[in-house]
Design an enzyme around this catalytic site. Structure first.
Site, mmCIF file in Angstrom:
data_model
loop_
_atom_site.group_PDB
_atom_site.id
_atom_site.type_symbol
_atom_site.label_atom_id
_atom_site.label_comp_id
_atom_site.label_asym_id
_atom_site.label_seq_id
_atom_site.Cartn_x
_atom_site.Cartn_y
_atom_site.Cartn_z
ATOM 1 N N HIS A 210 -36.293 -64.382 -18.481
ATOM 2 C CA HIS A 210 -36.954 -63.065 -18.612
ATOM 3 C C HIS A 210 -36.603 -62.217 -17.406
ATOM 4 O O HIS A 210 -36.457 -62.728 -16.300
ATOM 5 C CB HIS A 210 -38.488 -63.245 -18.688
ATOM 6 N N ASP B 114 -40.214 -64.620 -26.814
ATOM 7 C CA ASP B 114 -39.439 -64.358 -28.037
ATOM 8 C C ASP B 114 -38.978 -65.651 -28.692
ATOM 9 O O ASP B 114 -38.829 -65.725 -29.907
ATOM 10 C CB ASP B 114 -38.215 -63.483 -27.705
HETATM 11 C C1 MLT Z 1 -42.112 -57.156 -23.321
HETATM 12 O O1 MLT Z 1 -43.117 -57.825 -23.564
HETATM 13 O O2 MLT Z 1 -42.060 -55.916 -23.416
HETATM 14 C C2 MLT Z 1 -40.867 -57.912 -22.995
HETATM 15 O O3 MLT Z 1 -41.157 -59.147 -22.403
HETATM 16 C C3 MLT Z 1 -39.861 -57.127 -22.186
HETATM 17 C C4 MLT Z 1 -40.268 -56.686 -20.822
HETATM 18 O O4 MLT Z 1 -41.432 -56.794 -20.402
HETATM 19 O O5 MLT Z 1 -39.357 -56.173 -20.136
#
Ligand code: MLT
Length: 426
Positions: free
Chosen positions: A305, A362
């Protein structure tokens, strides 16, 4: 701690105030940098740039912390309903019983969508991606509720309409893709049961909501409800900063979320797993391909992430929910077995561990949506339904903070001034 930061450039020194938030995050306030120094900053992807001050969501990428208005994601996922969390994000406090009843009842009574919206929907090709339909129809809502463009109009009515109607609109694509009639919402069902009924009920048989599925969906929507200044949320705030109406701002957020590097990642995960299955299901082969991505070109979706450095707290919660749901539903799906093999590698293989390539939200959300019977091209729509309260809360905060219109600068690297040459002489 010093309350200013000193910058020395071109032989001159400048001081910029340091701002510290309630969770001790610190920032140099460079609002006057260009006026004072003639310089701007460059920060591609805004990885080091705070676009705003916000009181909605706090996340700590190093510690794996995620809190909505000060409440931990772990507590909210275990104890709250999705609409309670929506109210918390949008209005700042968990609702009292009376506040919740009014909020939930207003949403129940606004789930019906103007029949003329169906005429727009009917113009889409039957195989249109549900995200293209969703972003278009949410934008079209501004035509059905034109007072939304009056930035002095009270947003609450539009907030309720969006929360109420998004699930209804979301199910249309799925039903039409099956050649089935769309289902109308039912005011006697709660938010999640209503969505499941619109998705899966058929006129030819009684549909009963499985409480295991409903509870799993409640957790999934809560986990996706907000995530501070991610790509789609920043899009919603930027579009809203021009005083564009709420529907248009949310529609822009839906479009940003659709990208495979953002909300589209959960669809990519399942498509990746299905490709591995179609190629014989040899997880080790694909782990090796991921390690040699430069030569194989194989991209692993659902791992690591950009913000969380050690683990995604949402993934831990979803992993438990996925194990729970698959067990209770007795799901036996070879694609899910492949997922477990990849998960095993990611959690124990030095290559993944060193690169912090742990399974993220995800990875598991795609697995659990599949187990709940939700089709792959609806996964990002599910993400949008979950993220809607966060987008709304962030848009509302931006408006209440009277943020200026967002207008980043650049460093020009193109041709310098040159004379026009007529086409005969080129
Ligand atoms: C989100 O929940 O929006 C995703 O993990 C992406 C992010 O936070 O950059």
């Amino acid at each position: 701690m010093a309350n200013t930061a000193e910058l020395t450039v071109d032989g001159k020194s400048y001081e910029f105030p340091i701002f510290e938030g309630t969770e001790h995050e610190k920032a140099f306030d460079i609002s006057n940098l260009r006026d004072q120094t003639g310089y701007v900053t460059l920060d591609r992807g805004y990885k080091n740039t705070g676009a705003t001050k916000s009181a909605i969501t706090f996340l700590d990428g190093e510690q794996g912390i995620l809190q909505y208005r000060g409440y931990s994601i772990e507590e909210l996922a275990a104890k709250a309903s999705f609409l309670e969390v929506a109210y918390l994000l949008i209005y700042g406090e968990l609702p009292t019983k009376e506040q919740y009843s009014t909020f939930e009842d207003s949403i129940r009574r606004h789930t019906l969508v103007n029949e003329d919206m169906r005429k727009i929907f009917d113009g889409f090709p039957v195989n249109a991606h549900p995200m293209s339909v969703l972003s278009s129809l949410v934008s079209a809502m501004s035509a059905f509720y034109p007072d939304s463009q009056d930035e002095k109009s009270d947003p609450d009515g539009h907030i309720i309409r969006l929360l109420a109607k998004l699930p209804t609109i979301a199910t249309w694509s799925y039903k039409r893709s099956l050649g089935h009639p769309v289902n109308y919402p039912k005011n006697n069902l709660d938010y999640i049961s209503n969505f499941l009924n619109m998705m899966f009920a058929l006129p030819v048989e009684e549909y009963k909501v499985d409480p295991v599925v409903a509870e799993a969906l409640n957790v999934l929507l809560i986990l996706h409800a907000d995530h501070e200044q991610n790509c789609s949320t920043s899009t919603v705030r930027l579009v809203g900063s021009s005083q564009a109406n709420l529907y248009s701002s949310i529609s822009a957020g839906i479009s940003a979320l659709w990208g495979p590097l953002h909300g589209g990642a959960n669809q990519e995960v399942i498509e990746m797993l299905e490709a591995i299955k179609a190629d014989g299901g040899d997880v080790g082969k694909y782990v090796d391909m991921a390690k040699n991505a430069k030569t194989t070109g194989f991209r692993l979706f659902g791992f690591g992430h950009r913000v969380y450095k050690n683990f995604d707290p949402r993934a831990r919660i979803i992993k438990k929910a996925a194990d729970d749901v698959l067990g209770k539903l007795g799901v036996n799906d070879p694609v899910l077995e492949i997922a477990k093999g990849l998960e095993e590698a990611a959690l124990h293989d030095e290559y993944f561990i060193q690169r912090k390539l742990y399974p993220n939200v995800d990875f598991y959300s795609g697995i659990i949506y599949r187990a709940l019977g939700i089709p792959t091209n609806m996964f990002t729509v599910m993400f949008a339904i979950g993220r809607l309260p966060g987008w709304i809360a962030q848009w509302k905060e931006m408006r209440e903070q009277k943020e200026p219109i967002g207008r980043p600068r650049q460093i020009y690297t193109g041709a310098t001034l040159r004379k026009f040459v007529s086409i005969e002489n080129r």
